[in-house]
Design a protein around this motif. Sequence first.
Motif, PDB file in Angstrom:
ATOM      1  N   PRO A 191       2.401 -10.856  -3.548  1.00 30.48           N
ATOM      2  CA  PRO A 191       1.884 -10.187  -4.763  1.00 30.48           C
ATOM      3  C   PRO A 191       1.669  -8.686  -4.597  1.00 30.48           C
ATOM      4  N   ALA A 192       0.935  -8.269  -3.571  1.00 33.31           N
ATOM      5  CA  ALA A 192       0.702  -6.839  -3.373  1.00 33.31           C
ATOM      6  C   ALA A 192       1.997  -6.110  -3.033  1.00 33.31           C
ATOM      7  N   VAL A 223       4.065  -5.436  -6.273  1.00 35.29           N
ATOM      8  CA  VAL A 223       3.477  -4.352  -7.064  1.00 35.29           C
ATOM      9  C   VAL A 223       3.662  -3.011  -6.355  1.00 35.29           C
ATOM     10  N   LEU A 244      -5.541  -2.651  -6.087  1.00 32.58           N
ATOM     11  CA  LEU A 244      -4.508  -3.660  -5.877  1.00 32.58           C
ATOM     12  C   LEU A 244      -5.116  -4.981  -5.420  1.00 32.58           C
ATOM     13  N   CYS A 300      -7.132  -6.419  -8.612  1.00 31.39           N
ATOM     14  CA  CYS A 300      -6.365  -6.713  -9.827  1.00 31.39           C
ATOM     15  C   CYS A 300      -5.079  -7.497  -9.566  1.00 31.39           C
ATOM     16  N   VAL A 301      -4.620  -7.488  -8.317  1.00 28.31           N
ATOM     17  CA  VAL A 301      -3.357  -8.168  -8.007  1.00 28.31           C
ATOM     18  C   VAL A 301      -3.581  -9.332  -7.049  1.00 28.31           C
ATOM     19  N   GLU A 302      -4.131  -9.035  -5.884  1.00 26.84           N
ATOM     20  CA  GLU A 302      -4.236 -10.082  -4.860  1.00 26.84           C
ATOM     21  C   GLU A 302      -5.222 -11.176  -5.236  1.00 26.84           C
TER      22      GLU A 302
END
Length: 386
Positions: free
Chosen positions: A125-126, A129, A366, A369-371
Amino acid sequence: MTEAVVSAPVTPPVADASRVSERAPRAPRAKGAKGGPGRLRALDGLRLVAALMVAAYHYGGRGGAVADAWGSSPARQFPTLHHLFAYGCLGVQIFFVISGFVICMSGWGRSLTSFFASRASRLLPAYWVAVALVTAVFALPVVAYDAVSPSDALVNLTMLQQPLGADRVLGVCWTLWVEIRFYALFALCVVLPGANRGRVVLFCAGWLLTSALAQAAHEPLLDLVLMPEYAPFFVGGIGLYLVHRDRRDAHAWGIVAAGFLVGQHHTVRGLWNAADPHAFAHRTTLGIVLVVALGFAAVGAVALGLLDRVNWRGLTVAGALTYPFYLVHEHLGWVVIHVLHRDLRVSAAATFALTVTAMLALAWVLHRCVERPLTPWLRWVLSRTH
Protein backbone atom coordinates in the motif's frame (compact mmCIF):
# COMPACT_ATOMS: atom_id res chain seq x y z
CA MET A 1 14.84 -1.89 4.34
CA THR A 2 11.50 -2.72 4.35
CA GLU A 3 11.24 -4.63 7.43
CA ALA A 4 11.83 -1.53 9.33
CA VAL A 5 8.16 -1.30 10.12
CA VAL A 6 7.03 -4.80 11.05
CA SER A 7 5.60 -5.29 14.51
CA ALA A 8 7.63 -7.84 16.38
CA PRO A 9 5.86 -9.91 19.04
CA VAL A 10 8.33 -11.34 21.52
CA THR A 11 6.58 -14.67 21.97
CA PRO A 12 6.30 -16.15 18.50
CA PRO A 13 3.87 -18.88 17.53
CA VAL A 14 5.64 -22.20 17.61
CA ALA A 15 4.85 -24.67 14.84
CA ASP A 16 6.50 -27.62 16.52
CA ALA A 17 5.38 -28.08 20.10
CA SER A 18 8.40 -30.24 20.83
CA ARG A 19 10.58 -27.18 20.39
CA VAL A 20 8.98 -25.12 23.13
CA SER A 21 11.38 -26.52 25.71
CA GLU A 22 14.34 -25.21 23.72
CA ARG A 23 13.59 -21.67 24.79
CA ALA A 24 15.57 -20.35 27.72
CA PRO A 25 13.53 -18.93 30.59
CA ARG A 26 13.56 -15.16 30.75
CA ALA A 27 11.97 -12.37 32.73
CA PRO A 28 8.50 -11.21 31.64
CA ARG A 29 8.52 -8.52 29.01
CA ALA A 30 7.21 -5.06 29.68
CA LYS A 31 3.68 -4.44 28.51
CA GLY A 32 2.67 -1.43 26.48
CA ALA A 33 -0.85 -0.14 26.22
CA LYS A 34 -0.88 0.45 22.52
CA GLY A 35 1.82 -1.92 21.43
CA GLY A 36 0.45 -4.72 23.52
CA PRO A 37 2.52 -7.21 25.48
CA GLY A 38 5.83 -8.16 24.01
CA ARG A 39 6.37 -5.51 21.35
CA LEU A 40 10.07 -4.91 20.73
CA ARG A 41 9.89 -1.14 20.80
CA ALA A 42 13.67 -0.78 20.87
CA LEU A 43 13.73 -2.51 17.50
CA ASP A 44 11.22 0.07 16.23
CA GLY A 45 13.62 2.82 17.28
CA LEU A 46 16.56 1.07 15.66
CA ARG A 47 14.66 0.91 12.38
CA LEU A 48 14.19 4.66 12.36
CA VAL A 49 17.85 5.22 13.23
CA ALA A 50 18.84 3.11 10.21
CA ALA A 51 16.43 5.07 7.99
CA LEU A 52 17.85 8.39 9.21
CA MET A 53 21.35 7.11 8.45
CA VAL A 54 20.30 6.44 4.86
CA ALA A 55 18.67 9.88 4.65
CA ALA A 56 21.87 11.54 5.88
CA TYR A 57 23.75 9.70 3.15
CA HIS A 58 21.28 10.75 0.45
CA TYR A 59 21.18 14.40 1.56
CA GLY A 60 24.80 15.04 2.48
CA GLY A 61 26.96 11.95 2.04
CA ARG A 62 27.12 11.56 -1.73
CA GLY A 63 27.19 13.52 -4.96
CA GLY A 64 24.90 13.14 -7.97
CA ALA A 65 21.40 14.55 -8.30
CA VAL A 66 21.29 15.90 -4.74
CA ALA A 67 24.06 18.32 -5.71
CA ASP A 68 21.64 19.89 -8.17
CA ALA A 69 19.17 20.35 -5.33
CA TRP A 70 21.78 22.06 -3.14
CA GLY A 71 23.22 24.06 -6.03
CA SER A 72 26.69 22.68 -5.26
CA SER A 73 28.28 19.54 -3.90
CA PRO A 74 27.05 18.53 -0.43
CA ALA A 75 30.74 18.43 0.49
CA ARG A 76 30.69 22.23 0.27
CA GLN A 77 27.48 22.46 2.27
CA PHE A 78 28.79 20.15 5.01
CA PRO A 79 32.62 20.42 4.93
CA THR A 80 33.10 18.19 7.98
CA LEU A 81 29.91 16.19 8.33
CA HIS A 82 29.87 14.90 4.76
CA HIS A 83 32.63 12.45 5.73
CA LEU A 84 30.36 11.00 8.45
CA PHE A 85 27.25 11.15 6.27
CA ALA A 86 29.04 8.96 3.72
CA TYR A 87 28.78 6.05 6.17
CA GLY A 88 24.98 6.46 6.28
CA CYS A 89 24.53 4.05 3.37
CA LEU A 90 25.37 1.29 5.86
CA GLY A 91 21.92 1.80 7.32
CA VAL A 92 20.81 -0.56 4.54
CA GLN A 93 22.96 -3.38 5.92
CA ILE A 94 21.50 -2.74 9.37
CA PHE A 95 18.02 -2.93 7.84
CA PHE A 96 18.88 -6.34 6.39
CA VAL A 97 20.00 -7.64 9.80
CA ILE A 98 16.74 -6.40 11.33
CA SER A 99 14.82 -7.97 8.45
CA GLY A 100 16.41 -11.38 9.05
CA PHE A 101 15.40 -11.17 12.71
CA VAL A 102 11.84 -10.04 12.06
CA ILE A 103 11.07 -12.31 9.11
CA CYS A 104 12.21 -15.38 11.01
CA MET A 105 10.06 -14.29 13.95
CA SER A 106 6.99 -13.50 11.87
CA GLY A 107 7.32 -16.60 9.67
CA TRP A 108 7.60 -19.05 12.56
CA GLY A 109 4.45 -21.14 12.72
CA ARG A 110 2.76 -19.46 9.75
CA SER A 111 1.35 -21.05 6.64
CA LEU A 112 2.73 -20.02 3.27
CA THR A 113 -0.50 -18.17 2.47
CA SER A 114 -0.43 -16.27 5.74
CA PHE A 115 3.25 -15.40 5.29
CA PHE A 116 2.66 -14.13 1.75
CA ALA A 117 -0.36 -12.09 2.82
CA SER A 118 1.57 -10.54 5.69
CA ARG A 119 4.52 -9.51 3.53
CA ALA A 120 2.48 -8.23 0.58
CA SER A 121 0.05 -6.24 2.72
CA ARG A 122 2.95 -4.71 4.62
CA LEU A 123 4.93 -3.63 1.57
CA LEU A 124 2.46 -2.72 -1.14
CA PRO A 125 0.00 0.00 0.00
CA ALA A 126 2.59 2.62 0.97
CA TYR A 127 4.80 1.59 -1.94
CA TRP A 128 2.03 2.05 -4.52
CA VAL A 129 1.19 5.51 -3.18
CA ALA A 130 4.86 6.51 -2.99
CA VAL A 131 5.40 5.51 -6.64
CA ALA A 132 2.33 7.49 -7.72
CA LEU A 133 3.31 10.49 -5.61
CA VAL A 134 6.92 10.72 -6.80
CA THR A 135 5.86 10.19 -10.42
CA ALA A 136 3.29 12.99 -10.14
CA VAL A 137 5.66 15.43 -8.43
CA PHE A 138 8.47 14.83 -10.90
CA ALA A 139 6.02 15.39 -13.77
CA LEU A 140 5.21 18.93 -12.56
CA PRO A 141 6.66 21.63 -14.86
CA VAL A 142 8.18 23.50 -11.91
CA VAL A 143 10.17 20.44 -10.81
CA ALA A 144 13.53 20.13 -12.55
CA TYR A 145 13.82 16.33 -12.36
CA ASP A 146 12.87 13.97 -15.18
CA ALA A 147 9.94 11.64 -14.57
CA VAL A 148 10.07 8.08 -15.87
CA SER A 149 7.89 7.11 -18.82
CA PRO A 150 4.25 6.17 -18.12
CA SER A 151 5.02 2.57 -19.10
CA ASP A 152 7.96 2.31 -16.70
CA ALA A 153 5.94 3.97 -13.93
CA LEU A 154 3.27 1.29 -14.32
CA VAL A 155 5.87 -1.49 -14.25
CA ASN A 156 7.22 -0.02 -11.00
CA LEU A 157 3.91 -0.88 -9.32
CA THR A 158 4.82 -4.57 -9.61
CA MET A 159 8.20 -4.18 -7.81
CA LEU A 160 9.75 -6.05 -10.76
CA GLN A 161 11.23 -3.01 -12.50
CA GLN A 162 14.83 -4.02 -11.88
CA PRO A 163 14.81 -7.51 -13.43
CA LEU A 164 12.67 -6.10 -16.28
CA GLY A 165 15.14 -3.30 -16.95
CA ALA A 166 12.65 -0.46 -16.42
CA ASP A 167 13.64 2.90 -14.98
CA ARG A 168 13.07 3.14 -11.25
CA VAL A 169 10.69 5.69 -9.75
CA LEU A 170 12.10 5.33 -6.24
CA GLY A 171 15.86 5.32 -5.85
CA VAL A 172 15.65 3.09 -2.78
CA CYS A 173 13.52 0.40 -4.40
CA TRP A 174 16.59 -1.71 -5.23
CA THR A 175 16.62 -2.74 -1.55
CA LEU A 176 13.02 -3.92 -1.86
CA TRP A 177 14.06 -6.20 -4.72
CA VAL A 178 16.72 -7.65 -2.38
CA GLU A 179 14.10 -8.11 0.35
CA ILE A 180 11.65 -9.83 -2.00
CA ARG A 181 14.27 -12.40 -3.00
CA PHE A 182 15.04 -13.03 0.67
CA TYR A 183 11.33 -13.55 1.38
CA ALA A 184 11.09 -16.03 -1.48
CA LEU A 185 14.09 -18.06 -0.26
CA PHE A 186 12.86 -18.08 3.32
CA ALA A 187 9.32 -18.99 2.29
CA LEU A 188 10.41 -21.92 0.12
CA CYS A 189 13.06 -23.30 2.46
CA VAL A 190 11.56 -22.61 5.90
CA VAL A 191 7.92 -21.50 5.87
CA LEU A 192 6.62 -24.00 3.32
CA PRO A 193 7.99 -27.14 5.07
CA GLY A 194 7.31 -25.63 8.51
CA ALA A 195 9.71 -23.59 10.64
CA ASN A 196 11.68 -25.27 13.38
CA ARG A 197 15.10 -24.64 14.85
CA GLY A 198 16.90 -27.34 12.91
CA ARG A 199 15.45 -26.24 9.58
CA VAL A 200 16.34 -22.61 10.25
CA VAL A 201 19.92 -23.50 11.22
CA LEU A 202 20.28 -25.61 8.08
CA PHE A 203 18.86 -22.79 5.95
CA CYS A 204 21.34 -20.27 7.36
CA ALA A 205 24.34 -22.55 6.94
CA GLY A 206 23.29 -23.62 3.47
CA TRP A 207 22.57 -20.09 2.26
CA LEU A 208 25.84 -18.68 3.57
CA LEU A 209 27.87 -21.49 2.00
CA THR A 210 26.10 -21.55 -1.36
CA SER A 211 26.23 -17.76 -1.64
CA ALA A 212 30.01 -17.90 -1.18
CA LEU A 213 30.25 -20.64 -3.81
CA ALA A 214 28.06 -18.58 -6.14
CA GLN A 215 30.45 -15.67 -5.93
CA ALA A 216 33.40 -17.93 -6.63
CA ALA A 217 31.59 -19.38 -9.65
CA HIS A 218 30.98 -15.94 -11.21
CA GLU A 219 27.57 -17.13 -12.38
CA PRO A 220 25.09 -14.22 -12.74
CA LEU A 221 22.01 -16.37 -12.17
CA LEU A 222 23.39 -17.73 -8.90
CA ASP A 223 24.33 -14.22 -7.82
CA LEU A 224 20.80 -13.06 -8.59
CA VAL A 225 19.18 -15.82 -6.53
CA LEU A 226 21.64 -16.19 -3.65
CA MET A 227 22.77 -12.53 -3.26
CA PRO A 228 26.27 -13.16 -1.86
CA GLU A 229 26.73 -9.49 -0.94
CA TYR A 230 23.64 -9.31 1.26
CA ALA A 231 22.99 -12.89 2.41
CA PRO A 232 25.31 -12.60 5.46
CA PHE A 233 23.24 -9.79 6.94
CA PHE A 234 19.93 -11.62 6.63
CA VAL A 235 21.59 -14.77 7.98
CA GLY A 236 23.07 -12.81 10.89
CA GLY A 237 19.65 -11.41 11.73
CA ILE A 238 18.08 -14.87 11.65
CA GLY A 239 20.85 -16.08 13.96
CA LEU A 240 20.07 -13.25 16.37
CA TYR A 241 16.44 -14.30 16.43
CA LEU A 242 17.55 -17.82 17.39
CA VAL A 243 19.65 -16.22 20.13
CA HIS A 244 16.51 -14.36 21.22
CA ARG A 245 14.74 -17.70 21.55
CA ASP A 246 17.62 -19.30 23.43
CA ARG A 247 20.73 -17.32 24.29
CA ARG A 248 22.56 -20.58 25.11
CA ASP A 249 22.22 -21.85 21.53
CA ALA A 250 25.82 -22.26 20.33
CA HIS A 251 24.73 -22.84 16.73
CA ALA A 252 22.84 -19.54 16.75
CA TRP A 253 25.89 -17.67 18.02
CA GLY A 254 27.98 -19.33 15.31
CA ILE A 255 25.50 -18.19 12.66
CA VAL A 256 25.67 -14.62 13.97
CA ALA A 257 29.48 -14.64 14.00
CA ALA A 258 29.69 -16.07 10.48
CA GLY A 259 27.16 -13.55 9.20
CA PHE A 260 29.14 -10.66 10.65
CA LEU A 261 32.54 -11.89 9.46
CA VAL A 262 31.40 -12.52 5.90
CA GLY A 263 29.17 -9.45 5.80
CA GLN A 264 31.85 -6.99 6.86
CA HIS A 265 34.15 -8.45 4.20
CA HIS A 266 31.62 -7.81 1.43
CA THR A 267 30.87 -4.34 2.75
CA VAL A 268 34.50 -3.26 2.99
CA ARG A 269 35.17 -4.56 -0.48
CA GLY A 270 32.17 -2.69 -1.86
CA LEU A 271 32.51 0.62 -0.01
CA TRP A 272 36.19 1.12 0.81
CA ASN A 273 37.31 3.92 -1.48
CA ALA A 274 40.39 5.44 0.13
CA ALA A 275 42.41 4.75 -3.02
CA ASP A 276 39.98 6.64 -5.27
CA PRO A 277 41.10 10.26 -5.68
CA HIS A 278 37.71 11.19 -7.14
CA ALA A 279 35.63 9.75 -4.30
CA PHE A 280 33.06 12.09 -2.75
CA ALA A 281 34.26 11.10 0.72
CA HIS A 282 36.80 8.54 1.81
CA ARG A 283 35.51 5.76 4.01
CA THR A 284 38.07 3.84 6.04
CA THR A 285 38.15 0.09 6.49
CA LEU A 286 37.96 0.50 10.26
CA GLY A 287 35.01 2.87 9.99
CA ILE A 288 33.04 0.48 7.79
CA VAL A 289 33.71 -2.51 10.04
CA LEU A 290 32.82 -0.46 13.12
CA VAL A 291 29.43 0.64 11.75
CA VAL A 292 28.57 -2.92 10.69
CA ALA A 293 29.63 -4.21 14.12
CA LEU A 294 27.51 -1.59 15.88
CA GLY A 295 24.51 -2.61 13.78
CA PHE A 296 24.91 -6.27 14.74
CA ALA A 297 25.50 -5.28 18.36
CA ALA A 298 22.37 -3.11 18.49
CA VAL A 299 20.12 -5.90 17.16
CA GLY A 300 21.95 -8.31 19.45
CA ALA A 301 21.13 -6.11 22.45
CA VAL A 302 17.45 -6.35 21.49
CA ALA A 303 17.74 -10.12 21.05
CA LEU A 304 19.29 -10.55 24.50
CA GLY A 305 16.69 -8.36 26.19
CA LEU A 306 19.26 -5.72 27.17
CA LEU A 307 17.01 -2.98 25.81
CA ASP A 308 13.75 -4.19 27.32
CA ARG A 309 13.60 -1.06 29.45
CA VAL A 310 13.61 1.05 26.28
CA ASN A 311 9.85 0.69 26.03
CA TRP A 312 8.75 4.21 25.23
CA ARG A 313 5.43 4.46 23.42
CA GLY A 314 6.87 6.96 20.95
CA LEU A 315 9.13 4.26 19.53
CA THR A 316 6.06 2.47 18.20
CA VAL A 317 5.30 5.59 16.16
CA ALA A 318 8.93 5.72 15.05
CA GLY A 319 8.73 2.17 13.77
CA ALA A 320 5.48 2.89 11.95
CA LEU A 321 6.96 5.90 10.15
CA THR A 322 10.14 4.20 9.03
CA TYR A 323 8.97 2.41 5.90
CA PRO A 324 6.98 5.28 4.33
CA PHE A 325 9.79 7.68 5.26
CA TYR A 326 12.32 5.40 3.61
CA LEU A 327 10.24 5.25 0.43
CA VAL A 328 9.72 8.99 -0.10
CA HIS A 329 12.68 10.70 1.56
CA GLU A 330 15.21 10.59 -1.29
CA HIS A 331 13.51 11.96 -4.40
CA LEU A 332 10.94 14.16 -2.70
CA GLY A 333 13.73 15.33 -0.39
CA TRP A 334 15.55 16.74 -3.42
CA VAL A 335 12.53 18.89 -4.20
CA VAL A 336 12.27 20.19 -0.64
CA ILE A 337 16.01 20.91 -0.47
CA HIS A 338 15.84 22.86 -3.73
CA VAL A 339 12.92 24.98 -2.55
CA LEU A 340 14.33 25.70 0.90
CA HIS A 341 18.00 26.20 0.09
CA ARG A 342 18.06 27.61 -3.43
CA ASP A 343 14.71 29.40 -3.64
CA LEU A 344 14.19 30.54 -0.04
CA ARG A 345 17.90 30.86 0.90
CA VAL A 346 17.56 28.77 4.07
CA SER A 347 20.92 27.67 5.53
CA ALA A 348 22.23 24.20 4.76
CA ALA A 349 21.88 22.96 8.35
CA ALA A 350 18.32 24.26 8.68
CA THR A 351 17.42 22.89 5.24
CA PHE A 352 18.71 19.46 6.23
CA ALA A 353 16.68 19.45 9.47
CA LEU A 354 13.53 20.83 7.85
CA THR A 355 13.71 18.35 4.97
CA VAL A 356 13.97 15.40 7.35
CA THR A 357 11.07 16.82 9.37
CA ALA A 358 8.95 17.31 6.25
CA MET A 359 9.59 13.74 5.09
CA LEU A 360 8.70 12.39 8.53
CA ALA A 361 5.47 14.40 8.45
CA LEU A 362 4.66 12.99 5.01
CA ALA A 363 5.45 9.51 6.31
CA TRP A 364 2.99 10.05 9.17
CA VAL A 365 0.28 11.02 6.65
CA LEU A 366 1.01 7.93 4.55
CA HIS A 367 0.90 5.71 7.62
CA ARG A 368 -2.38 7.13 8.92
CA CYS A 369 -4.20 7.54 5.60
CA VAL A 370 -2.78 4.64 3.58
CA GLU A 371 -1.20 1.92 5.69
CA ARG A 372 -3.60 1.84 8.62
CA PRO A 373 -6.75 1.36 6.53
CA LEU A 374 -5.33 -0.63 3.62
CA THR A 375 -2.85 -3.01 5.23
CA PRO A 376 -5.42 -4.98 7.30
CA TRP A 377 -7.85 -5.04 4.37
CA LEU A 378 -5.23 -6.32 1.90
CA ARG A 379 -4.03 -8.93 4.39
CA TRP A 380 -7.62 -10.16 4.79
CA VAL A 381 -8.14 -10.31 1.03
CA LEU A 382 -4.90 -12.21 0.41
CA SER A 383 -5.47 -14.59 3.34
CA ARG A 384 -8.86 -15.76 2.14
CA THR A 385 -8.99 -19.36 1.01
CA HIS A 386 -11.40 -20.53 -1.66
